[in-house]
Scaffold this motif. Sequence first.
Motif, PDB file in Angstrom:
ATOM      1  N   PRO A   7      -2.770  -1.088   8.089  1.00 23.80           N
ATOM      2  CA  PRO A   7      -1.397  -1.554   8.472  1.00 23.80           C
ATOM      3  C   PRO A   7      -0.832  -2.545   7.625  1.00 23.80           C
ATOM      4  CG  PRO A   7      -3.218  -2.635   9.696  1.00 23.80           C
ATOM      5  CD  PRO A   7      -3.872  -1.653   8.760  1.00 23.80           C
ATOM      6  N   GLY A   8       0.504  -2.593   7.632  1.00 21.12           N
ATOM      7  CA  GLY A   8       1.246  -3.833   6.874  1.00 21.12           C
ATOM      8  C   GLY A   8       2.814  -3.496   7.190  1.00 21.12           C
ATOM      9  N   SER A   9       3.445  -4.655   6.449  1.00 23.07           N
ATOM     10  CA  SER A   9       4.997  -4.285   6.738  1.00 23.07           C
ATOM     11  C   SER A   9       5.369  -3.684   5.349  1.00 23.07           C
ATOM     12  CB  SER A   9       5.387  -5.674   6.858  1.00 23.07           C
ATOM     13  OG  SER A   9       5.179  -6.634   5.961  1.00 23.07           O
ATOM     14  N   VAL A  32      -4.850   6.465   7.281  1.00 19.04           N
ATOM     15  CA  VAL A  32      -3.227   6.408   7.858  1.00 19.04           C
ATOM     16  C   VAL A  32      -2.523   5.106   7.154  1.00 19.04           C
ATOM     17  CG1 VAL A  32      -1.778   6.389   9.810  1.00 19.04           C
ATOM     18  CG2 VAL A  32      -3.761   8.006   9.655  1.00 19.04           C
ATOM     19  N   VAL A  33      -1.681   5.117   6.349  1.00 19.86           N
ATOM     20  CA  VAL A  33      -0.858   3.934   5.874  1.00 19.86           C
ATOM     21  C   VAL A  33       0.246   3.695   7.001  1.00 19.86           C
ATOM     22  CG1 VAL A  33       0.506   2.664   4.350  1.00 19.86           C
ATOM     23  CG2 VAL A  33      -1.554   3.998   3.701  1.00 19.86           C
ATOM     24  N   ALA A  34       0.009   2.670   7.708  1.00 11.89           N
ATOM     25  CA  ALA A  34       0.955   2.295   8.860  1.00 11.89           C
ATOM     26  C   ALA A  34       2.020   1.210   8.792  1.00 11.89           C
ATOM     27  CB  ALA A  34       0.114   1.981  10.090  1.00 11.89           C
ATOM     28  N   VAL A  35       3.027   1.576   8.538  1.00 11.35           N
ATOM     29  CA  VAL A  35       4.139   0.548   8.135  1.00 11.35           C
ATOM     30  C   VAL A  35       4.791   0.091   9.401  1.00 11.35           C
ATOM     31  CG1 VAL A  35       6.524   0.390   7.109  1.00 11.35           C
ATOM     32  CG2 VAL A  35       4.783   1.940   6.186  1.00 11.35           C
ATOM     33  N   PHE A  36       4.659  -1.211   9.791  1.00 12.24           N
ATOM     34  CA  PHE A  36       4.831  -1.986  11.093  1.00 12.24           C
ATOM     35  C   PHE A  36       6.695  -2.011  11.083  1.00 12.24           C
ATOM     36  CE2 PHE A  36       5.324  -6.058  13.536  1.00 12.24           C
ATOM     37  CZ  PHE A  36       5.149  -5.420  14.709  1.00 12.24           C
ATOM     38  N   ARG A  50      10.951   1.269   3.808  1.00 10.31           N
ATOM     39  CA  ARG A  50       9.606   0.881   3.438  1.00 10.31           C
ATOM     40  C   ARG A  50       8.832   2.025   3.355  1.00 10.31           C
ATOM     41  NH1 ARG A  50       8.188  -2.731   7.510  1.00 10.31           N
ATOM     42  NH2 ARG A  50      10.011  -2.295   8.863  1.00 10.31           N
ATOM     43  N   ILE A  51       8.967   2.967   4.605  1.00  9.78           N
ATOM     44  CA  ILE A  51       8.129   4.069   4.570  1.00  9.78           C
ATOM     45  C   ILE A  51       8.340   5.084   3.495  1.00  9.78           C
ATOM     46  CG2 ILE A  51       7.699   6.244   6.031  1.00  9.78           C
ATOM     47  CD1 ILE A  51       8.560   4.479   8.632  1.00  9.78           C
ATOM     48  N   ALA A  52       9.612   5.222   3.047  1.00 10.25           N
ATOM     49  CA  ALA A  52      10.017   5.944   1.954  1.00 10.25           C
ATOM     50  C   ALA A  52       9.431   5.595   0.627  1.00 10.25           C
ATOM     51  CB  ALA A  52      11.448   6.234   1.796  1.00 10.25           C
ATOM     52  N   MET A  53       9.672   4.518   0.391  1.00 13.67           N
ATOM     53  CA  MET A  53       9.136   3.691  -0.870  1.00 13.67           C
ATOM     54  C   MET A  53       7.486   4.012  -0.725  1.00 13.67           C
ATOM     55  SD  MET A  53      11.159   0.591  -1.852  1.00 13.67           S
ATOM     56  CE  MET A  53      11.431  -0.183  -0.258  1.00 13.67           C
ATOM     57  N   ALA A  54       6.786   3.761   0.315  1.00 20.66           N
ATOM     58  CA  ALA A  54       5.231   3.816   0.573  1.00 20.66           C
ATOM     59  C   ALA A  54       4.797   5.155   0.237  1.00 20.66           C
ATOM     60  CB  ALA A  54       4.813   3.280   1.792  1.00 20.66           C
ATOM     61  N   ARG A  55       5.570   6.107   0.700  1.00 23.22           N
ATOM     62  CA  ARG A  55       5.259   7.544   0.522  1.00 23.22           C
ATOM     63  C   ARG A  55       5.314   8.038  -0.822  1.00 23.22           C
ATOM     64  NH1 ARG A  55       8.182   9.899   5.830  1.00 23.22           N
ATOM     65  NH2 ARG A  55       6.296   9.560   7.243  1.00 23.22           N
ATOM     66  N   GLU A  56       6.297   7.698  -1.417  1.00 26.65           N
ATOM     67  CA  GLU A  56       6.516   8.247  -2.814  1.00 26.65           C
ATOM     68  C   GLU A  56       5.348   7.205  -3.890  1.00 26.65           C
ATOM     69  OE1 GLU A  56      10.498   7.583  -4.387  1.00 26.65           O
ATOM     70  OE2 GLU A  56       9.698   7.916  -6.541  1.00 26.65           O
ATOM     71  N   ALA A  57       4.906   6.021  -3.327  1.00 30.61           N
ATOM     72  CA  ALA A  57       4.055   5.261  -4.220  1.00 30.61           C
ATOM     73  C   ALA A  57       2.569   5.942  -3.964  1.00 30.61           C
ATOM     74  CB  ALA A  57       4.068   3.689  -3.777  1.00 30.61           C
ATOM     75  N   LEU A  58       2.337   6.652  -2.766  1.00 35.44           N
ATOM     76  CA  LEU A  58       1.007   7.174  -2.544  1.00 35.44           C
ATOM     77  C   LEU A  58       0.968   8.400  -2.726  1.00 35.44           C
ATOM     78  CD1 LEU A  58       0.335   4.751   0.537  1.00 35.44           C
ATOM     79  CD2 LEU A  58      -0.655   4.179  -1.860  1.00 35.44           C
ATOM     80  N   ALA A  59       2.067   9.237  -2.965  1.00 34.52           N
ATOM     81  CA  ALA A  59       1.994  10.717  -3.096  1.00 34.52           C
ATOM     82  C   ALA A  59       0.712  11.370  -3.869  1.00 34.52           C
ATOM     83  CB  ALA A  59       3.393  11.188  -3.747  1.00 34.52           C
ATOM     84  N   GLY A  68       5.387   5.430  10.278  1.00 37.98           N
ATOM     85  CA  GLY A  68       5.789   3.975  11.022  1.00 37.98           C
ATOM     86  C   GLY A  68       5.245   3.823  12.035  1.00 37.98           C
ATOM     87  N   PHE A  69       5.306   2.593  12.662  1.00 38.79           N
ATOM     88  CA  PHE A  69       4.697   2.248  14.056  1.00 38.79           C
ATOM     89  C   PHE A  69       5.149   1.160  14.594  1.00 38.79           C
ATOM     90  CE2 PHE A  69       1.293  -0.786  14.367  1.00 38.79           C
ATOM     91  CZ  PHE A  69       1.222  -1.143  12.950  1.00 38.79           C
ATOM     92  N   HIS A  70       5.231   0.876  16.086  1.00 40.90           N
ATOM     93  CA  HIS A  70       5.324  -0.390  16.687  1.00 40.90           C
ATOM     94  C   HIS A  70       4.306  -0.579  17.560  1.00 40.90           C
ATOM     95  CE1 HIS A  70       7.635   2.540  18.921  1.00 40.90           C
ATOM     96  NE2 HIS A  70       7.373   1.736  20.049  1.00 40.90           N
TER      97      HIS A  70
END
Lengths: 172, 172, 172, 172, 172, 172
Positions: A7-9, A32-36, A50-59, A68-70
């Motif tokens: 998890p992280g922002s 599961v990389v969870a974008v807060f 933030r989710i889109a950038m993480a997805r591309e970086a970890l593809a 994403g999550f709350h």
Amino acid sequence: MTIAVYPGSFDPITLGHVDIAARAAAIFERLVVAVFDAPAKSLTFTSEDRIAMAREALAHLTNVEVIGFHGLTVDLARRVGAQVIVRGLRAVSDFEVEMQMAFLNRRMAPEIEVVCLPTSLEFSYLSATMIKEIIRLGGPTEGLVPHHVGEALRQKYLGDASTGPVPRFLNS
Amino acid sequence: MTIAVYPGSFDPITLGHVDIAARAAAIFERLVVAVFDAPAKSLTFTSEDRIAMAREALAHLTNVEVIGFHGLTVDLARRVGAQVIVRGLRAVSDFEVEMQMAFLNRRMAPEIEVVCLPTSLEFSYLSATMIKEIIRLGGPTEGLVPHHVGEALRQKYLGDASTGPVPRFLNS
Amino acid sequence: MTIAVYPGSFDPITLGHVDIAARAAAIFERLVVAVFDAPAKSLTFTSEDRIAMAREALAHLTNVEVIGFHGLTVDLARRVGAQVIVRGLRAVSDFEVEMQMAFLNRRMAPEIEVVCLPTSLEFSYLSATMIKEIIRLGGPTEGLVPHHVGEALRQKYLGDASTGPVPRFLNS
Amino acid sequence: MTIAVYPGSFDPITLGHVDIAARAAAIFERLVVAVFDAPAKSLTFTSEDRIAMAREALAHLTNVEVIGFHGLTVDLARRVGAQVIVRGLRAVSDFEVEMQMAFLNRRMAPEIEVVCLPTSLEFSYLSATMIKEIIRLGGPTEGLVPHHVGEALRQKYLGDASTGPVPRFLNS
Amino acid sequence: MTIAVYPGSFDPITLGHVDIAARAAAIFERLVVAVFDAPAKSLTFTSEDRIAMAREALAHLTNVEVIGFHGLTVDLARRVGAQVIVRGLRAVSDFEVEMQMAFLNRRMAPEIEVVCLPTSLEFSYLSATMIKEIIRLGGPTEGLVPHHVGEALRQKYLGDASTGPVPRFLNS
Amino acid sequence: MTIAVYPGSFDPITLGHVDIAARAAAIFERLVVAVFDAPAKSLTFTSEDRIAMAREALAHLTNVEVIGFHGLTVDLARRVGAQVIVRGLRAVSDFEVEMQMAFLNRRMAPEIEVVCLPTSLEFSYLSATMIKEIIRLGGPTEGLVPHHVGEALRQKYLGDASTGPVPRFLNS
């Protein structure tokens, strides 16, 4: 099968985050990389960005999923069936916060383990705040963030001079 | 001739800063005290005020010059021909930030050395934030900041009750 | 001309020490690397060996001289006309010891400045104790110590199984 | 299947070690607890005793195996086919040592991940040294070490007054 | 008779604060819990609310009095005739701030001693910020804050979605 | 009446110890300075010498008594009717050890409080080990230890060159 949550922002994802995710993905069957999705205004990027950038970086990591999550991380972990929460360790100041969070999380969910992974040496001095400051001051970001993240940061900080929260760190 | 840069926000300059500047001025041929011109609103004083207060506080050091700057410290160092960036060390929390900045600066400018000077024992507990809090609460500042800085702080915090950012620390 | 002293036991000199010496030699006109002649039995190498290894390791730095010494570092500094004592900074635990030593040295010799140089990232996890342990357990030392030091360590620890103090660290 | 190694001297095994082993055993398919066979005289128990006490203390964990070893931890990890080295985290001082060891281990075996597990709060203040001191001074060890380990310690320290290394800590 | 002051913002009071107050009340004849009346907007509760919640939480301690105050803690201590300022110690980061404050307070009032009490292990990971974050994310607060404080927090954060400062910590 | 115990090895007593004892004596009705009678060979002075030196150094504090003891500090505290154990706090490394000891002591004697007093700034860099090293190297000890302790140390280290444990620190 051990499932782990990281998890992280991720505001935005750095090569330090990518490093931790890759290490976790090598150890656990699924990560599961969870974008807060914190509704806080001090964020630089929206949840979607933030989710889109993480997805591309970890593809390139096939057993990694970005969501994403709350809510509480432990609730998320339970929802996705994870037994493990992954955290990166860089410095002593990280360490204390991580220990506090580990104890609180255990209190709420004793069945979920917190696992701390030391970052690569080359990323041990990296923080999203510092990277934003470098960008804002016109410095180079090769080797600090993925290329597409560097572009997004430059557009955010340099393309629009009136932009939001201005980190002050490197020269403070 | 070794030229050194001592960067900071100096908001305002304290006797701890003066101590570090004097130590650096004793070691290096020329010292450029560089007041970072960050356009952030959480500053207490304007760049002009911060530069003027630093100049007055350091007037007795003949090989020291005070300038304002914006941009990266390493770019400034190159501009003024400095081989060294000087930083003061007080506490463990300082230490980690300084190490991070040293690694980042080296990455951007490997030819420039970062030099950390331990503060005098008597200033090791000083921070601009704490001094502002003491002022705001009506405490004495002799021995903490130069006289003219104490005056400026008192005018800022006590002369104008509605003034800007209110530090909360000593009683937190 | 600013002369600096870099004191230590150098038992033996590592590439981390070489890194600090090179940084100091780039900043100061002359650097005296001072090998402390402590009559303690917990040393691995004799003073002669430690001096000789340091000399070979630093031969490429033309403004660096290696000497042995006994007594207080501040007395040595005065004897060689040094205004500066150089120390390497690696970790938080280093930091506290260095601050303590800086305060004590200042008390004894206020005219001499202590200057701390952050190590290179790649050497930030190096200690002579860890290197000895790696050697003793048959691990590789490329990139940790100069070649001739690695040879000396291997001869000491592997050529003579009954040799002296056995560090216990890596697996502790 | 992810195999993990949990190395240490376990001199003797404490309930803090048991806690970490249980956490690791819950995450990884198989855990090899590796008792380091260091020929150092400052050990309180022989390798055989340390292995036997660890085996008894961990007998309830079905996917855990206790072995002795000598040499580098990374070599052991490779020998047993482990992808992971497990370490417990208690305090800031632990943290720095663990980070140093993680970086060194990665240098020697980049394919093996180091995973740090925060100890349970109730064991965060435990160390084998402190336990020995308590024993030596006649204090109770319930809740600190397994019962059979407490017996062994009492016999070692109280049954034979002239016994070996005397820890000095609690009252120092 | 030794009178002690325990200052803080208590925004709101946690079971960690209650623990420290109870320890201090057992050592000193009288304890004044002093709720700092800082006019800062980043507070979650008003001074009145913070004082009232602290009074209810500490009602069982007969030698404890809760008051509001503004100004310097040392001035308050003098006003109430206290010889001692009490502070809780949780983590290394606490430690440095407390040392700095102790040195500053001594400078202003050398006759008043600062006394640090280690928190109970079970509260060592507690902070008001973390508790607010847990509340905001819908987590349980039993064992973290007194019941009436938990209710007040839930009303503040969950009853009114648009409410003020949003802490971001647990998932950052 | 609150009685406090201040335990330590006092090998020998320094002005930092005297400072803590004086602070504690100002807060508590009676202070028992307890010199730990550990049969360890790494001590520099005998129990008798350590007690005698402490008595002379603290003779001016009328509510302070110096005794020798063996066994657990909590047992001693109970024997002398103390509700409080006093410890001095200097640095971060102190802090962790003190927290560990506080938790262990509470476990064994929950009715006894541990109270940490920050040292005076001027003694924050003092340790018995460093003082011995300074003595051994011929440095001055004014302001570090009481006069009679300085004499005893000089006789121990300089009068008898073959004397016992040789601390290695200042030049390490």
